[in-house]
Design an enzyme around this catalytic site. Structure first.
Site, PDB file in Angstrom:
ATOM      1  N   GLY A  47      -8.714  17.912  -0.868  1.00  0.00           N
ATOM      2  CA  GLY A  47      -7.411  18.294  -1.375  1.00  0.00           C
ATOM      3  C   GLY A  47      -6.561  17.060  -1.579  1.00  0.00           C
ATOM      4  O   GLY A  47      -6.885  15.976  -1.077  1.00  0.00           O
ATOM      5  N   GLN A  52       1.215  12.222  -2.270  1.00  0.00           N
ATOM      6  CA  GLN A  52       0.224  11.175  -1.986  1.00  0.00           C
ATOM      7  C   GLN A  52       0.006  10.239  -3.167  1.00  0.00           C
ATOM      8  O   GLN A  52      -0.555   9.150  -2.986  1.00  0.00           O
ATOM      9  CB  GLN A  52      -1.119  11.797  -1.577  1.00  0.00           C
ATOM     10  CG  GLN A  52      -1.066  12.501  -0.219  1.00  0.00           C
ATOM     11  CD  GLN A  52      -2.407  13.091   0.135  1.00  0.00           C
ATOM     12  OE1 GLN A  52      -2.743  14.183  -0.296  1.00  0.00           O
ATOM     13  NE2 GLN A  52      -3.212  12.364   0.906  1.00  0.00           N
ATOM     14  N   CYS A 100      -7.977  12.495   5.944  1.00  0.00           N
ATOM     15  CA  CYS A 100      -6.941  12.512   4.905  1.00  0.00           C
ATOM     16  C   CYS A 100      -7.094  11.253   4.070  1.00  0.00           C
ATOM     17  O   CYS A 100      -7.304  10.160   4.618  1.00  0.00           O
ATOM     18  CB  CYS A 100      -5.563  12.539   5.568  1.00  0.00           C
ATOM     19  SG  CYS A 100      -4.201  12.523   4.386  1.00  0.00           S
ATOM     20  N   LEU A 101      -6.977  11.392   2.759  1.00  0.00           N
ATOM     21  CA  LEU A 101      -7.148  10.228   1.882  1.00  0.00           C
ATOM     22  C   LEU A 101      -6.037   9.202   2.073  1.00  0.00           C
ATOM     23  O   LEU A 101      -6.200   8.045   1.659  1.00  0.00           O
ATOM     24  CB  LEU A 101      -7.220  10.676   0.424  1.00  0.00           C
ATOM     25  CG  LEU A 101      -8.442  11.556   0.077  1.00  0.00           C
ATOM     26  CD1 LEU A 101      -8.342  12.068  -1.350  1.00  0.00           C
ATOM     27  CD2 LEU A 101      -9.743  10.801   0.294  1.00  0.00           C
ATOM     28  N   HIS A 142      -3.067  21.678   5.888  1.00  0.00           N
ATOM     29  CA  HIS A 142      -3.053  20.218   5.792  1.00  0.00           C
ATOM     30  C   HIS A 142      -2.325  19.772   4.518  1.00  0.00           C
ATOM     31  O   HIS A 142      -1.450  18.890   4.575  1.00  0.00           O
ATOM     32  CB  HIS A 142      -4.495  19.679   5.809  1.00  0.00           C
ATOM     33  CG  HIS A 142      -4.594  18.206   5.648  1.00  0.00           C
ATOM     34  ND1 HIS A 142      -5.032  17.363   6.645  1.00  0.00           N
ATOM     35  CD2 HIS A 142      -4.285  17.390   4.591  1.00  0.00           C
ATOM     36  CE1 HIS A 142      -4.972  16.115   6.205  1.00  0.00           C
ATOM     37  NE2 HIS A 142      -4.536  16.106   4.963  1.00  0.00           N
ATOM     38  N   GLU A 143      -2.675  20.400   3.386  1.00  0.00           N
ATOM     39  CA  GLU A 143      -2.089  19.953   2.106  1.00  0.00           C
ATOM     40  C   GLU A 143      -0.603  20.275   2.035  1.00  0.00           C
ATOM     41  O   GLU A 143       0.191  19.450   1.569  1.00  0.00           O
ATOM     42  CB  GLU A 143      -2.834  20.578   0.924  1.00  0.00           C
ATOM     43  CG  GLU A 143      -4.273  20.125   0.781  1.00  0.00           C
ATOM     44  CD  GLU A 143      -4.459  18.620   0.862  1.00  0.00           C
ATOM     45  OE1 GLU A 143      -3.585  17.872   0.375  1.00  0.00           O
ATOM     46  OE2 GLU A 143      -5.463  18.183   1.437  1.00  0.00           O
ATOM     47  N   HIS A 146       1.799  17.905   3.718  1.00  0.00           N
ATOM     48  CA  HIS A 146       2.198  16.716   2.945  1.00  0.00           C
ATOM     49  C   HIS A 146       3.527  16.954   2.218  1.00  0.00           C
ATOM     50  O   HIS A 146       4.297  16.020   2.005  1.00  0.00           O
ATOM     51  CB  HIS A 146       1.137  16.350   1.912  1.00  0.00           C
ATOM     52  CG  HIS A 146      -0.040  15.599   2.465  1.00  0.00           C
ATOM     53  ND1 HIS A 146       0.059  14.317   2.950  1.00  0.00           N
ATOM     54  CD2 HIS A 146      -1.340  15.945   2.601  1.00  0.00           C
ATOM     55  CE1 HIS A 146      -1.145  13.906   3.355  1.00  0.00           C
ATOM     56  NE2 HIS A 146      -2.006  14.873   3.158  1.00  0.00           N
TER      57      HIS A 146
HETATM   58 NI    NI Z   1      -4.044  14.624   3.541  1.00  0.00          NI
END
Ligand code: NI
Length: 174
Positions: A47, A52, A100-101, A142-143, A146
């Site tokens: 995701g 981000q 997480c990226l 999680h998404e 953000h």
């Molecule tokens: Ni993330």
């Protein structure tokens, strides 16, 4: 459209509360969604949220079919979700490992609600409403975190369950 740079933890833009999208089906919104999808796929992500890539709007994309970063994960349908609202359907919380990226190379064990309802819109303004559980529920939480400026380390209860993926032993992350 280009693959975008992903902001990493420490960048203050990841701590902002994102703004709602108020006009759908615009060329700007479609371009943003395309960039999110291409950037997510280029990084084998499950995701990605607009903040981000430095865009402070309530837009996330997610989906897992077969993902080398999550080899045992259940399938999550590919979804574009704008202006999401989440409602927990039970008090039950389960801990599970997440990456997480924006924190490349790291993993942490994060508590998440096991069942929830989410609603919102796709990029065309079509309403989305689903009740989900398990990994799907985890990915959505999680998404959307953000969008509220929350990175997963803030949710970790025991920081001994946080570390580099290539160092954490497989027994611990199973
Ligand atoms: Ni993330």
């Amino acid at each position: 459209m280009p693959i975008r740079d992903i902001l990493r933890m420490g960048d203050a833009r990841l701590l902002q509360v994102a703004e709602k999208v108020d006009v759908f089906d615009t060329s700007e919104l479609h371009a943003l969604v395309t960039d999110l999808i291409e950037t997510m796929h280029a990084n084998d992500g499950a995701g990605l949220a607009a903040p981000q890539i430095g865009v402070n709007l309530q837009v996330v994309v997610f989906g897992v079919e077969s993902n080398p970063r999550y080899p045992d994960a259940e399938v999550v349908p590919f979804t574009v979700l704008v202006n999401p609202v989440l409602t927990a359907l039970s008090e039950e919380v389960e801990e599970g490992w997440e990456g997480c990226l924006s924190l490349p190379g790291l993993r942490g064990k994060v508590p998440r609600h096991t069942r929830l309802r989410y609603s919102g819109f796709d990029q065309f303004g079509q309403a989305i409403a689903r009740e989900v559980s398990g990994f799907h529920a985890r990915v959505v939480q999680h998404e959307t975190d953000h969008l509220w400026g929350i990175l997963y380390p803030r949710r970790i209860r025991d920081l001994r369950n946080f570390g580099f993926s290539d160092v954490l032993s497989p027994e611990r992350t199973a």
